[in-house]
Each structure stands twice: as C-alpha cells, then as structure tokens.
Design a protein around this motif. Structure first.
Motif, short mmCIF file in Angstrom:
data_model
loop_
_atom_site.label_atom_id
_atom_site.label_comp_id
_atom_site.label_asym_id
_atom_site.label_seq_id
_atom_site.Cartn_x
_atom_site.Cartn_y
_atom_site.Cartn_z
N ARG A 16 41.57 -13.86 -43.61
CA ARG A 16 42.17 -13.66 -42.28
C ARG A 16 41.22 -14.07 -41.16
O ARG A 16 40.01 -13.99 -41.32
CB ARG A 16 42.54 -12.19 -42.11
N MET A 17 41.81 -14.52 -40.06
CA MET A 17 41.00 -14.85 -38.89
C MET A 17 40.82 -13.58 -38.06
O MET A 17 41.81 -12.99 -37.61
CB MET A 17 41.69 -15.93 -38.04
N THR A 18 39.58 -13.17 -37.94
CA THR A 18 39.33 -11.89 -37.28
C THR A 18 38.50 -12.06 -36.02
O THR A 18 37.90 -13.12 -35.79
CB THR A 18 38.56 -10.94 -38.22
N ARG A 19 38.47 -10.98 -35.24
CA ARG A 19 37.67 -10.90 -34.03
C ARG A 19 36.23 -11.35 -34.29
O ARG A 19 35.67 -12.18 -33.57
CB ARG A 19 37.67 -9.43 -33.60
N THR A 20 35.62 -10.84 -35.38
CA THR A 20 34.21 -11.15 -35.62
C THR A 20 34.03 -12.59 -36.09
O THR A 20 33.07 -13.25 -35.71
CB THR A 20 33.61 -10.19 -36.67
N ARG A 21 34.95 -13.07 -36.91
CA ARG A 21 34.81 -14.46 -37.35
C ARG A 21 34.97 -15.40 -36.18
O ARG A 21 34.25 -16.41 -36.07
CB ARG A 21 35.84 -14.76 -38.45
N LYS A 22 35.90 -15.08 -35.27
CA LYS A 22 36.04 -15.90 -34.06
C LYS A 22 34.75 -15.94 -33.27
O LYS A 22 34.32 -16.98 -32.78
CB LYS A 22 37.16 -15.34 -33.16
N ALA A 23 34.13 -14.76 -33.14
CA ALA A 23 32.91 -14.67 -32.33
C ALA A 23 31.78 -15.49 -32.94
O ALA A 23 31.07 -16.21 -32.23
CB ALA A 23 32.49 -13.20 -32.18
N VAL A 24 31.62 -15.40 -34.26
CA VAL A 24 30.54 -16.15 -34.91
C VAL A 24 30.80 -17.65 -34.81
O VAL A 24 29.91 -18.43 -34.47
CB VAL A 24 30.38 -15.72 -36.39
N GLN A 33 21.23 -25.32 -31.80
CA GLN A 33 20.19 -25.09 -32.80
C GLN A 33 20.81 -24.36 -33.99
O GLN A 33 21.70 -23.53 -33.79
CB GLN A 33 19.10 -24.18 -32.22
N PRO A 34 20.34 -24.63 -35.20
CA PRO A 34 20.80 -23.82 -36.33
C PRO A 34 20.31 -22.39 -36.13
O PRO A 34 19.15 -22.17 -35.77
CB PRO A 34 20.11 -24.46 -37.54
N LEU A 35 21.17 -21.40 -36.36
CA LEU A 35 20.85 -20.00 -36.08
C LEU A 35 20.69 -19.18 -37.35
O LEU A 35 21.42 -19.38 -38.32
CB LEU A 35 21.97 -19.38 -35.24
N SER A 36 19.75 -18.26 -37.32
CA SER A 36 19.61 -17.31 -38.43
C SER A 36 20.61 -16.17 -38.24
O SER A 36 21.18 -16.01 -37.16
CB SER A 36 18.19 -16.75 -38.46
N ALA A 37 20.79 -15.37 -39.31
CA ALA A 37 21.71 -14.23 -39.21
C ALA A 37 21.29 -13.29 -38.09
O ALA A 37 22.12 -12.82 -37.31
CB ALA A 37 21.76 -13.49 -40.54
N THR A 38 20.00 -13.03 -37.98
CA THR A 38 19.55 -12.12 -36.92
C THR A 38 19.70 -12.75 -35.54
O THR A 38 19.97 -12.06 -34.57
CB THR A 38 18.09 -11.67 -37.14
N ILE A 40 22.17 -14.72 -34.72
CA ILE A 40 23.59 -14.57 -34.41
C ILE A 40 23.86 -13.13 -33.99
O ILE A 40 24.52 -12.86 -32.99
CB ILE A 40 24.45 -14.93 -35.65
N TYR A 41 23.29 -12.20 -34.76
CA TYR A 41 23.48 -10.78 -34.46
C TYR A 41 23.00 -10.43 -33.05
O TYR A 41 23.74 -9.86 -32.26
CB TYR A 41 22.71 -9.95 -35.50
N SER A 42 21.79 -10.83 -32.72
CA SER A 42 21.25 -10.37 -31.43
C SER A 42 21.88 -11.13 -30.26
O SER A 42 22.08 -10.56 -29.19
CB SER A 42 19.72 -10.45 -31.41
N GLN A 43 22.25 -12.38 -30.50
CA GLN A 43 22.94 -13.12 -29.45
C GLN A 43 24.28 -12.46 -29.12
O GLN A 43 24.61 -12.26 -27.95
CB GLN A 43 23.16 -14.56 -29.91
N LEU A 44 25.02 -12.06 -30.16
CA LEU A 44 26.32 -11.43 -29.92
C LEU A 44 26.14 -10.04 -29.30
O LEU A 44 26.93 -9.62 -28.45
CB LEU A 44 27.13 -11.36 -31.21
N ILE A 51 29.14 -6.25 -33.47
CA ILE A 51 29.26 -6.78 -34.84
C ILE A 51 28.04 -6.30 -35.61
O ILE A 51 26.93 -6.27 -35.08
CB ILE A 51 29.35 -8.32 -34.82
N ASP A 52 28.28 -5.91 -36.84
CA ASP A 52 27.18 -5.44 -37.66
C ASP A 52 26.46 -6.62 -38.29
O ASP A 52 27.06 -7.66 -38.58
CB ASP A 52 27.74 -4.52 -38.75
N LEU A 53 25.14 -6.46 -38.55
CA LEU A 53 24.39 -7.53 -39.18
C LEU A 53 24.96 -7.87 -40.56
O LEU A 53 25.02 -9.03 -40.96
CB LEU A 53 22.91 -7.13 -39.30
N VAL A 54 25.42 -6.84 -41.29
CA VAL A 54 26.05 -7.08 -42.59
C VAL A 54 27.25 -8.02 -42.44
O VAL A 54 27.46 -8.91 -43.27
CB VAL A 54 26.51 -5.76 -43.22
#
Lengths: 140, 140
Positions: A16-24, A33-38, A40-44, A51-54
């Motif tokens: 499903r297309m979700t709020r969090t997937r849209k945001a990422v 720039q290529p982004l790390s998970a953290t 992406i997390y801190s930018q959002l 959004i949770d880091l998980v």
DNA sequence: ATGGTATTTGCAATAGAGTTGCAATAAGGT
DNA sequence: ACCTTATTGCAACTCTATTGCAAATACCAT
C-alpha cells in the motif's frame, strides 16, 4: 509525479501507498545526495513528519525490493545510503574524505573488464561495485 | 620469516611483539582467504590458542596502522576482512554470492580512469575500491 | 637472571547499525 | 462506512566493533 506509478508497483505486490512511504519518496526525490537511514529519519523529524527509524529501514528495503532505490555501501562509512534510481542509469560515486560530499560519476568502464575476469576466474559475474574517494575542490 | 622484521616495525613505534600478535600474524600468513575478526577468533580457538575477540580487533588495527594488513569491506558482508599485504601489489577481489569464496584479481585497470575522473570532477583522487561478485565455478 | 615500567590483554560494559515480535493503526477494495 | 490485511511504532534484540580499567606480560636496564 512518480507517486501514482509507484503506487501501482506497490499494489502489484500486495502493498500500500502510505503517508510514510510518500514522505520518504518525496525526500529522496528532492535530495541530490544519497541518504542514510538516519539522514532520512532526522530530515523528516526536522520537517515535523513523524516517522520511526524502524519504519525508515523497512521503507527503504521495500523500495529496494521494487527496484526503485539503490543501496550504496561506501567504504569506511559504516552505514548504507540510499538513492532513487528513477530513470537513472547505472553509475558510480566519488566521495570526499574530508567533508563527505558524494558526487556521481556518470560512467561505468567495466564491461570489457568483466569479460576478461570471467575468462580468467571462471566465475559468472553478476554485480560489481566501484568507488573513488579523495578531496573535493573545496577541501583540497 | 616475517616475524623479526615485523618485530622491528612494532618496536619502532613503541610496541611489542606478543604471543597473540604472533598467532594472528601466523594465521594470516598461512591462510589464503581474507579473514574476518570472528574468523580469526574462532580459528585460533580451534587451535587452542587463547585470545579474546577484543584482542583480535586491536591486533588487526595495529597491523593495519603499520601497513602490514589491508582491510577489505566487501559489499553486503556486514563485517570487515583482513589480509596480509606482505609484498603483494595492489589488487581487487571477486566474491561468490553463494559460497562466499573470495578470489584475488591480480590487476587494477583504474589508472587512466583516475585521471579522467580528476579532470571531470576536480577532485584529487586518493583511493578507490573495486569489487566483483557472482557465481564461482562450483556454485554455477 | 632479576626487577621496573610501559604496553598489552581479558573482561565487562558500551556504542551504533540494523532487524524482529507484537499490539495498535490505517489503507483501500467492497 | 466497513472489513480485511498491510503497515506502523515501540521495545527488545542481534551483530560488529570500540572503550575503560585492573591484571598480566614484554622487554630494557641492571
């Protein structure tokens, strides 16, 4: 807009297309720039998008499975980075050892070499990684 | 025998040649695959040589500082591997995606490319990584 | 050989990236 | 609007690697 096309790809695999997937996706789309998970997390977080880091990890993995995102494991970084593939061809990167800036190299010189390696090693080559590092114009 | 030469290198930097450093060096010397810290640890355990995993990490880091050992971070492995440099020239690797076997590629085709990249990006290139993966003869 | 001192070791604790289990939430077809 | 199933957030956990500290040991001077 990528979103509807991606939405179809998601649904085709029962997702499903979700709020969090849209945001990422939106973040990866507007970032160069290529982004790390953290990252992406801190930018959002800064944009007050909860959004949770998980969830970030799960999202980039889904996008990777769909072939929409490439995972980069740059030398000595200790964490993966992610970038949208979106119509971009196979390419490699150079990274500044001082400031961490990453620039795309819009080339891949390894086709001939791959054949040579297959002949010499009797491996079937499936993938390769190539990365340069050094000092960017500002940090020299 | 490397040991006395290495012993000198150690002393030149105020370090000592110890039982554990000898054991790690000897293992790397007789092994033809790059080894991870846990590989080194468990191999020495099997040989009834008592050494803590922490000491393995510290040892490979010292050997790396002395320029005796190269650290490899292969794609998707999630841990570093170490191999003795000992008179070997700069080279790259190919890794089997099934069994994990790692074979040396005794070539480096990147000298010309490095110049091209320096011209295009205005970076000064200091280092590069190149790695292939695929299926070895046995696993095809 | 012996002793003194700085280096090294082992143990326990810690740090950081990434994953997993599970109950609560939300997407989206009907 | 409802119902089913996927997704999320939280907590706990795994794995690689590092750090602090007291005990052990290498090795230089005697």
């Amino acid at each position: 807009m990528l979103e509807s096309a991606i939405s179809q790809g998601l649904r085709a695999t029962g997702r499903r297309m979700t709020r969090t997937r849209k945001a990422v996706l939106a973040l990866l789309e507007r970032t160069h720039q290529p982004l790390s998970a953290t990252d992406i997390y801190s930018q959002l977080q800064e944009e007050h998008i909860a959004i949770d880091l998980v969830t970030v990890y799960r999202t980039v993995n889904v996008l990777k499975e769909l072939g929409l995102v490439a995972q980069l494991d740059l030398h000595h970084e200790g964490q993966s980075r992610y970038e949208l593939k979106e119509g971009r061809t196979h390419h490699h990167h150079i990274r500044c050892q001082i400031c961490g800036k990453i620039v795309d190299l819009l080339l891949c010189p390894l086709k001939k070499l791959t054949k040579l390696i297959e002949e010499r090693t009797k491996f079937v080559v499936d993938d390769h990684t190539l990365e340069f590092s050094g000092f960017c114009p500002k940090c020299q």
